[in-house]
Write a protein that holds these residues in place. Structure first.
Motif, PDB file in Angstrom:
ATOM      1  N   TYR A  43      -0.820  -1.086  -7.597  1.00 39.77           N
ATOM      2  CA  TYR A  43       0.431  -0.484  -7.476  1.00 39.77           C
ATOM      3  C   TYR A  43       0.376   0.219  -6.158  1.00 39.77           C
ATOM      4  N   LYS A  44      -0.585   0.667  -5.488  1.00 37.37           N
ATOM      5  CA  LYS A  44      -0.563   1.343  -4.343  1.00 37.37           C
ATOM      6  C   LYS A  44      -1.933   1.271  -3.604  1.00 37.37           C
ATOM      7  N   VAL A  45      -1.648   1.339  -2.106  1.00 41.64           N
ATOM      8  CA  VAL A  45      -2.786   0.893  -1.045  1.00 41.64           C
ATOM      9  C   VAL A  45      -2.708   2.042   0.071  1.00 41.64           C
ATOM     10  N   ARG A  46      -3.990   2.484   0.141  1.00 39.38           N
ATOM     11  CA  ARG A  46      -3.918   3.534   1.278  1.00 39.38           C
ATOM     12  C   ARG A  46      -4.745   2.754   2.482  1.00 39.38           C
ATOM     13  N   LEU A  47      -4.427   2.811   3.635  1.00 39.77           N
ATOM     14  CA  LEU A  47      -4.981   2.324   4.747  1.00 39.77           C
ATOM     15  C   LEU A  47      -5.362   3.330   5.788  1.00 39.77           C
ATOM     16  N   ILE A  79       5.418  -2.854   8.232  1.00 34.50           N
ATOM     17  CA  ILE A  79       4.858  -1.473   8.277  1.00 34.50           C
ATOM     18  C   ILE A  79       5.554  -0.713   9.549  1.00 34.50           C
ATOM     19  N   ASN A  80       5.020  -1.228  10.588  1.00 32.00           N
ATOM     20  CA  ASN A  80       5.722  -0.648  11.937  1.00 32.00           C
ATOM     21  C   ASN A  80       5.596   0.778  11.931  1.00 32.00           C
ATOM     22  N   LYS A  81       4.304   1.090  12.012  1.00 29.91           N
ATOM     23  CA  LYS A  81       3.864   2.568  11.935  1.00 29.91           C
ATOM     24  C   LYS A  81       2.549   2.691  12.751  1.00 29.91           C
ATOM     25  N   THR A  82       2.471   4.033  13.585  1.00 31.63           N
ATOM     26  CA  THR A  82       1.261   4.046  14.272  1.00 31.63           C
ATOM     27  C   THR A  82       0.531   5.146  13.521  1.00 31.63           C
ATOM     28  N   TRP A  92      -4.351   8.412   7.818  1.00 31.36           N
ATOM     29  CA  TRP A  92      -3.977   7.518   6.549  1.00 31.36           C
ATOM     30  C   TRP A  92      -2.710   7.062   6.350  1.00 31.36           C
ATOM     31  N   ILE A  93      -1.977   6.154   5.964  1.00 33.38           N
ATOM     32  CA  ILE A  93      -0.844   5.822   5.675  1.00 33.38           C
ATOM     33  C   ILE A  93      -0.796   5.082   4.280  1.00 33.38           C
ATOM     34  N   GLU A  94       0.133   5.435   3.405  1.00 32.52           N
ATOM     35  CA  GLU A  94       0.022   4.878   1.953  1.00 32.52           C
ATOM     36  C   GLU A  94       1.432   3.852   2.019  1.00 32.52           C
ATOM     37  N   ALA A 166       3.371  10.190   1.144  1.00 32.45           N
ATOM     38  CA  ALA A 166       2.473   9.617   0.162  1.00 32.45           C
ATOM     39  C   ALA A 166       3.443   8.873  -0.951  1.00 32.45           C
ATOM     40  N   VAL A 167       2.557   7.654  -1.479  1.00 30.58           N
ATOM     41  CA  VAL A 167       3.506   7.176  -2.668  1.00 30.58           C
ATOM     42  C   VAL A 167       3.537   8.083  -3.819  1.00 30.58           C
TER      43      VAL A 167
END
Length: 331
Positions: A43-47, A79-82, A92-94, A166-167
């Motif tokens: 249900y969730k991923v952190r990268l 995503i399109n985030k830096t 981190w991004i979630e 965060a999610v």
């Protein structure tokens, strides 16, 4: 690159993006990863990045696609985030995993307000992270000192706001702080307030009230702080409604408690000091209440005696703790 996967039955350890496959097209990289089979439905991923190279300043992420090679279930996300990869930045991004016919969680911006005494003066030498836990998992360790908002600094008190995405975490229950420093120092953290940016309530309050002695030559300090209480919108609405009613209506919204204090039967167990108590509930905490009018004794808190006090305070919800103390006066 590393990832953390959250499923209905638990979460993975850090999954390293080491097993690189071929580059089918320009600017696209594929990885082959193995996850524990007991995670349940993802249900969730952190990268993020586990370590930094001096030559890298930022990483732009455009699109992510995951496919289970056994079931062929596929998840795709733009995503399109830096990632802000400064040394003290949040790495981190979630994002939630959106499967067909399943309701996904949303990404929430949280405001964490830190009330302290001398963190800002030591900021450049400190490394502080917080991991926030709720019913929907945790945020992982997030840096607290890399981008501060609403900084308020006085002679003995200071506060600042940390913003993190965060999610959604659901009901919050604890924060774990990690503190280290390049030099020996002392930090005084009073409390933390945590809420969603777009909502005024609920505000989760984490009472810390601790002075930390940080030794540069010792391992980082770790503290787990459970939620002390939370301020909810319905409680605020009740307070507003009470102000619109006459005094009799306000009294009906008070809660009365009976407090019995058993003074120990040892030499020096009693006190002549002014004793006070604070009650903590899941809605709010009471004001500091003086325990002065004992129903049994004119001179309370004598050795081996029991004193009963009737006190009134606002509605606190279910009580979960008390704080009791005195002013140190007298014998």
């Amino acid at each position: 690159l590393v990832m953390v996967f959250y499923g209905s039955s638990g979460k993975s350890n850090l999954v390293s993006m080491e097993n690189k496959m071929q580059h089918p097209v320009k600017k696209q990289i594929s990885y082959d990863v193995c996850l524990p089979s007991d995670l349940g439905t993802l249900y969730k991923v952190r990268l993020g990045l586990q370590s930094l190279e001096n030559t890298i300043s930022q990483l732009s992420l455009h699109h992510l696609k995951m496919q289970n090679t056994s079931t062929l279930d596929t998840f795709s996300l733009t995503i399109n985030k830096t990632l802000p990869l400064s040394l003290n930045g949040d790495r981190w991004i979630e994002f939630p995993v959106e499967w067909p016919l399943k309701e996904a969680l949303s990404v929430v911006t949280y405001h964490l307000t830190v009330f302290s005494r001398n963190i800002l003066s030591e900021r450049n030498l400190l490394h502080m992270t917080a991991c926030i836990y709720g019913t929907h998992g945790d945020t992982g360790d997030r840096s607290l000192l890399w981008s501060l908002q609403n900084v308020q600094q006085g002679e003995d008190n200071e506060s600042f706001v940390v913003i993190m995405d965060a999610v959604e975490l659901g009901e919050l229950d604890k924060v774990v702080l990690l503190i280290s420093s390049k030099t020996d120092c002392k930090l005084d953290i009073k409390k933390l307030h945590l809420k969603e940016a777009v909502r005024e309530h609920p505000v989760y309050v984490f009472e810390v009230n601790e002075a930390f002695s940080v030794d540069a030559n010792k391992p980082e300090i770790q503290r787990e702080i459970l939620v002390s209480y939370n301020i909810r919108e319905d409680k605020e609405k009740n307070d507003t409604d009470n102000n619109l009613h006459e005094e009799g209506s306000q009294i009906r919204n008070l809660t009365e408690y009976t407090v019995k204090v058993y003074t120990g039967d040892k030499r020096g167990a009693g006190t002549d000091a002014n004793v006070h108590i604070t009650l903590f509930g899941n809605y709010d905490k009471s004001e500091v209440i003086q325990l002065s009018q004992s129903l049994e004794h004119r001179n309370p808190f004598e050795r081996g005696k029991v004193d009963t006090f009737k006190i009134q305070t606002k509605k606190l919800g279910s009580l979960h703790s008390i704080e009791i103390g005195h002013d140190g006066k007298g014998f």
